[in-house]
Design a protein around this motif. Structure first.
Motif, mmCIF file in Angstrom:
data_model
loop_
_atom_site.group_PDB
_atom_site.id
_atom_site.type_symbol
_atom_site.label_atom_id
_atom_site.label_comp_id
_atom_site.label_asym_id
_atom_site.label_seq_id
_atom_site.Cartn_x
_atom_site.Cartn_y
_atom_site.Cartn_z
ATOM 1 N N THR A 37 0.858 -1.202 0.000
ATOM 2 C CA THR A 37 0.000 0.000 0.000
ATOM 3 C C THR A 37 0.885 1.240 0.000
ATOM 4 O OG1 THR A 37 -0.025 0.293 2.399
ATOM 5 C CG2 THR A 37 -1.703 -1.182 1.473
ATOM 6 N N ASP A 38 0.239 2.390 -0.258
ATOM 7 C CA ASP A 38 0.958 3.648 -0.072
ATOM 8 C C ASP A 38 0.706 4.133 1.356
ATOM 9 O OD1 ASP A 38 -1.584 4.728 -0.014
ATOM 10 O OD2 ASP A 38 -1.453 5.692 -1.972
ATOM 11 N N LYS A 39 1.122 5.353 1.668
ATOM 12 C CA LYS A 39 1.006 5.831 3.044
ATOM 13 C C LYS A 39 -0.440 6.080 3.469
ATOM 14 C CE LYS A 39 5.507 7.801 3.923
ATOM 15 N NZ LYS A 39 6.247 8.989 4.351
ATOM 16 N N GLN A 40 -1.332 6.132 2.471
ATOM 17 C CA GLN A 40 -2.752 6.285 2.817
ATOM 18 C C GLN A 40 -3.436 4.928 2.896
ATOM 19 O OE1 GLN A 40 -4.220 9.386 0.020
ATOM 20 N NE2 GLN A 40 -4.290 10.595 1.922
ATOM 21 N N MET A 41 -2.647 3.873 2.879
ATOM 22 C CA MET A 41 -3.104 2.489 2.972
ATOM 23 C C MET A 41 -3.872 2.033 1.724
ATOM 24 S SD MET A 41 -1.590 2.382 5.773
ATOM 25 C CE MET A 41 -1.502 0.625 5.709
ATOM 26 N N ALA B 149 -6.961 4.396 6.972
ATOM 27 C CA ALA B 149 -7.764 3.970 5.812
ATOM 28 C C ALA B 149 -9.172 4.543 5.908
ATOM 29 C CB ALA B 149 -7.801 2.450 5.729
ATOM 30 N N ALA B 150 -9.783 4.440 7.087
ATOM 31 C CA ALA B 150 -11.161 4.931 7.253
ATOM 32 C C ALA B 150 -11.226 6.439 7.023
ATOM 33 C CB ALA B 150 -11.652 4.595 8.659
ATOM 34 N N GLU B 151 -10.252 7.153 7.547
ATOM 35 C CA GLU B 151 -10.289 8.613 7.425
ATOM 36 C C GLU B 151 -10.057 9.053 5.983
ATOM 37 O OE1 GLU B 151 -7.928 10.379 10.541
ATOM 38 O OE2 GLU B 151 -9.085 9.307 12.062
ATOM 39 N N VAL B 152 -9.177 8.356 5.280
ATOM 40 C CA VAL B 152 -8.936 8.707 3.879
ATOM 41 C C VAL B 152 -10.216 8.459 3.064
ATOM 42 C CG1 VAL B 152 -7.595 8.154 1.803
ATOM 43 C CG2 VAL B 152 -6.450 8.335 4.024
ATOM 44 N N ILE B 153 -10.869 7.334 3.336
ATOM 45 C CA ILE B 153 -12.114 7.042 2.607
ATOM 46 C C ILE B 153 -13.151 8.149 2.874
ATOM 47 C CG2 ILE B 153 -14.101 5.456 2.500
ATOM 48 C CD1 ILE B 153 -12.059 3.150 2.960
ATOM 49 N N SER B 154 -13.161 8.648 4.101
ATOM 50 C CA SER B 154 -14.162 9.671 4.439
ATOM 51 C C SER B 154 -13.793 11.040 3.868
ATOM 52 C CB SER B 154 -14.314 9.785 5.956
ATOM 53 O OG SER B 154 -13.265 10.571 6.479
ATOM 54 N N GLY B 155 -12.615 11.144 3.244
ATOM 55 C CA GLY B 155 -12.252 12.404 2.587
ATOM 56 C C GLY B 155 -11.175 13.186 3.317
ATOM 57 N N LYS B 156 -10.712 12.657 4.474
ATOM 58 C CA LYS B 156 -9.647 13.374 5.202
ATOM 59 C C LYS B 156 -8.293 13.096 4.545
ATOM 60 C CE LYS B 156 -11.889 13.119 9.723
ATOM 61 N NZ LYS B 156 -12.226 14.507 10.001
ATOM 62 N N LYS B 157 -7.396 14.074 4.668
ATOM 63 C CA LYS B 157 -6.072 13.910 4.037
ATOM 64 C C LYS B 157 -5.070 13.333 5.053
ATOM 65 C CE LYS B 157 -6.313 17.362 0.389
ATOM 66 N NZ LYS B 157 -7.664 16.957 0.101
ATOM 67 N N HIS B 158 -5.409 12.174 5.589
ATOM 68 C CA HIS B 158 -4.587 11.572 6.618
ATOM 69 C C HIS B 158 -3.589 10.605 5.960
ATOM 70 C CE1 HIS B 158 -4.906 9.928 11.006
ATOM 71 N NE2 HIS B 158 -3.683 10.171 10.647
ATOM 72 N N TYR B 159 -2.460 10.332 6.612
ATOM 73 C CA TYR B 159 -1.571 9.277 6.119
ATOM 74 C C TYR B 159 -0.816 8.636 7.282
ATOM 75 C CZ TYR B 159 1.901 13.068 6.100
ATOM 76 O OH TYR B 159 2.705 14.105 6.451
ATOM 77 N N PHE B 160 -0.290 7.435 7.016
ATOM 78 C CA PHE B 160 0.375 6.648 8.062
ATOM 79 C C PHE B 160 1.877 6.895 7.962
ATOM 80 C CE2 PHE B 160 2.278 2.660 9.686
ATOM 81 C CZ PHE B 160 1.678 2.626 10.935
ATOM 82 N N ASP B 161 2.427 7.600 8.938
ATOM 83 C CA ASP B 161 3.842 7.931 8.854
ATOM 84 C C ASP B 161 4.440 8.057 10.256
ATOM 85 O OD1 ASP B 161 6.244 8.565 7.680
ATOM 86 O OD2 ASP B 161 5.807 10.706 7.554
ATOM 87 N N LYS C 253 -0.093 -1.411 15.393
ATOM 88 C CA LYS C 253 0.168 -0.887 14.044
ATOM 89 C C LYS C 253 -1.098 -1.033 13.198
ATOM 90 C CE LYS C 253 1.585 -3.076 10.610
ATOM 91 N NZ LYS C 253 1.875 -3.582 9.272
ATOM 92 N N ALA C 254 -1.733 -2.209 13.317
ATOM 93 C CA ALA C 254 -2.960 -2.470 12.545
ATOM 94 C C ALA C 254 -4.044 -1.436 12.872
ATOM 95 C CB ALA C 254 -3.470 -3.883 12.843
ATOM 96 N N VAL C 255 -4.179 -1.115 14.154
ATOM 97 C CA VAL C 255 -5.217 -0.159 14.581
ATOM 98 C C VAL C 255 -4.991 1.208 13.938
ATOM 99 C CG1 VAL C 255 -6.060 1.149 16.583
ATOM 100 C CG2 VAL C 255 -5.691 -1.325 16.772
ATOM 101 N N HIS C 256 -3.751 1.681 14.004
ATOM 102 C CA HIS C 256 -3.468 3.010 13.437
ATOM 103 C C HIS C 256 -3.661 3.011 11.921
ATOM 104 C CE1 HIS C 256 -2.038 5.588 16.773
ATOM 105 N NE2 HIS C 256 -2.028 4.419 17.370
ATOM 106 N N GLU C 257 -3.236 1.928 11.275
ATOM 107 C CA GLU C 257 -3.443 1.857 9.820
ATOM 108 C C GLU C 257 -4.934 1.835 9.496
ATOM 109 O OE1 GLU C 257 0.646 -0.531 8.523
ATOM 110 O OE2 GLU C 257 -1.190 -1.663 8.889
#
Ligand code: FAD
Length: 466
Positions: A296-300, A330-342, A322-326
């Motif tokens: 995946t990319d940083k947005q999962m 994923a949920a926030e990106v789907i909802s339109g937020k510009k979040h990423y895992f870093d 790690k799974a929880v944060h990822e």
């Protein structure tokens, strides 16, 4: 019977990654369907991983602590082990947590579909369950199908050969148990069975237990357990023969016994393999690598724009937090937020006795990466709290960037090390430098003041350690 569901988000797998993603997506107003093949939510972690192992480790700790009290003037006598009751108690812990997840799913109106799901196209999943087939049409999918224990092909199928799931079932206490693999899971289960009365041999191919951790830390562990486990390092198992009176294991390597050794059970704990190849992800156009991981990319996001993957299935470290944060990302990106895992760091903890905990770069990694580092070590032999607890074998190590004095990693070994690691993780994540930590007043006498004291050692204000 065949059912049809249309949903904005389908989450495949109800482990820590999956349920966290599902709940966050529902909290953000999305319509969510969660597919899980187990009878209960919670995945490996709650059902056959983190939680049951910690429940049994709690039992082991009480047994060990009680036996050590004799030298302090309090004797409890030989423990009477009632395996059925221990098992019931462990199961009640699991039930409490998995039942809680059911309630949380209901509260959020997350639709839980019970059964095994596989992709049939880029926007469809078929779930085979007790109620027949359910076809789910989705706008977005999150693959959170986790991992399973690695099997070694040369080891025969036999009920006396168990993996971590079998070990947690606690069917009996074998007189002689071989733990094949000296990583976190093997050592945690070895800790449990030793306390319950098994004689434990541990065989590890690498030249140290818990190979991912720093050598100085593991040396302390190996010294502490040397009378508890028979550890064979730089050694591998080459065969297991199942006979009526036991499993006969042959070894090869530096510390290999010359003749096959008889065991009552063998626990295979050589790692976990991702479930990527089992969900027909290719039918949705999602790439799965040879080992079963999904990149995946940083947005999962996977290579398919509306399909995400999280947790063990996307790679190491295979850890629940790690799974929880990822999942949240994923949920926030789907909802339109510009979040990423870093994250700057992800903590690792072996809940053994003593506990082994590290976060950020290890010394080993720093050297491999050519980083300019300086370490500061506070030995627990100088900690009043450790002395008062008769557990002075520990140490706290902080790793600083020599050019900036910033904390970039740390490791603790000792009782409750896992509980204290969070402060080091926070320091790394926030870019704390040695002075920030040294000037933070830590309560006395705590084991956690060893973190402040290690920073003071780095600052040069403590020089007279034993
Ligand atoms: P999983 O927890 O594996 O969940 C995936 C779920 O998806 C499973 O319930 C599975 O049934 C379901 N599933 C899979 N495929 C399908 C399908 N096609 N359809 C429907 N459902 C499907 N981690 C820690 O952080 N701390 C610990 O202390 C710790 N201790 C552990 C102890 C043991 C003995 C083990 C084995 C693991 C431990 N772990 C620990 C690791 C941790 O359990 C995993 O990292 C974590 O569970 C991964 O979460 P996940 O959501 O990616 O997947």
């Amino acid at each position: 019977m065949s059912n049809e569901i249309k949903t904005q988000v389908v989450v495949l797998g109800g482990g820590p990654g999956g349920y966290s993603a599902a709940f966050r997506a529902a909290d953000l107003g999305l319509e969510v369907t969660l597919v899980e093949s187990r009878a209960t939510l919670g995945g490996v972690c709650l059902n056959v991983g983190c939680i049951p192992s910690k429940a049994l480790l709690h039992v082991a700790k009480v047994i060990d602590d009680a036996s050590e009290m004799a030298s302090h003037g309090v004797s409890f006598g030989k423990p009477e082990i009632d395996l059925d009751k221990i098992r019931d108690w462990k199961d009640s812990v699991i039930g409490q947590l998995t039942g809680g997840l059911d309630g949380m799913a209901k509260m959020r109106k997350v639709k839980v579909v019970s059964g095994y799901g596989k992709f049939t196209g880029s926007n469809t999943i078929d779930v085979e369950g007790d109620d027949g087939k359910t076809t789910i049409t989705f706008d977005n999918a999150i693959i959170a199908a986790g991992s399973q224990p690695v099997n070694l092909p040369f080891i025969p199928e036999d009920e006396r050969v168990i993996d971590s799931t079998g070990a947690l079932e606690l069917k009996d206490v074998p007189e002689k148990l071989l733990v094949l693999g000296g990583g976190i899971i093997g050592l945690e289960m070895g800790t449990v069975y030793r306390a319950l009365g098994s004689q434990i041999d541990v065989v590890e191919f690498a030249d140290q237990l818990v190979p991912a951790a720093d050598k100085d830390v593991i040396k302390i562990y190996q010294k502490y357990v040397k009378d508890k486990f028979n550890v064979m390092l730089s050694t591998k198992v080459t065969g297991v023969e199942a006979k009526d009176d036991g499993l006969y294991v042959t070894f090869e390597g530096k510390n290999a016994p010359a003749e096959p050794v008889r065991y009552d059970k063998v626990l295979v704990a050589v790692g976990r393999t991702p479930n990527g190849k089992l969900v027909d992800a290719d039918k949705a156009g999602v790439n799965v690598d040879e080992r079963g991981f999904i990149n995946t990319d940083k947005q999962m996001k996977t290579n398919v724009e509306h399909i995400y993957a999280i947790g063990d299935i996307v790679g190491q470290p295979m850890l629940a937090h790690k799974a929880v944060h990822e999942g949240h990302v994923a949920a926030e990106v789907i909802s339109g937020k510009k979040h990423y895992f870093d994250p700057k760091c992800i903590p690792s903890i072996a809940y053994t006795d003593p506990e082994i905990a590290w976060v950020g770069v290890t010394e080993k990694e720093a050297k491999e990466q050519g980083l300019n580092i300086e370490t500061a070590v506070f030995p627990w032999a100088a900690s009043g709290r450790a002395i008062a607890s008769s557990r002075t074998e520990g140490q706290t190590k902080l790793i600083f960037d020599k050019d900036t004095d910033r904390l970039i990693g740390g490791a603790m070994i000792g009782i409750n090390a896992g509980e204290m690691l969070g402060e080091i993780g926070l320091g790394v994540e926030m870019g704390a430098d040695a002075e920030d930590i040294a000037l933070t007043i830590h309560a006395h006498p705590t084991l956690n003041e060893s973190i402040g004291l290690a920073a003071e050692i780095f600052e040069g204000s403590i020089t007279d350690l034993p």
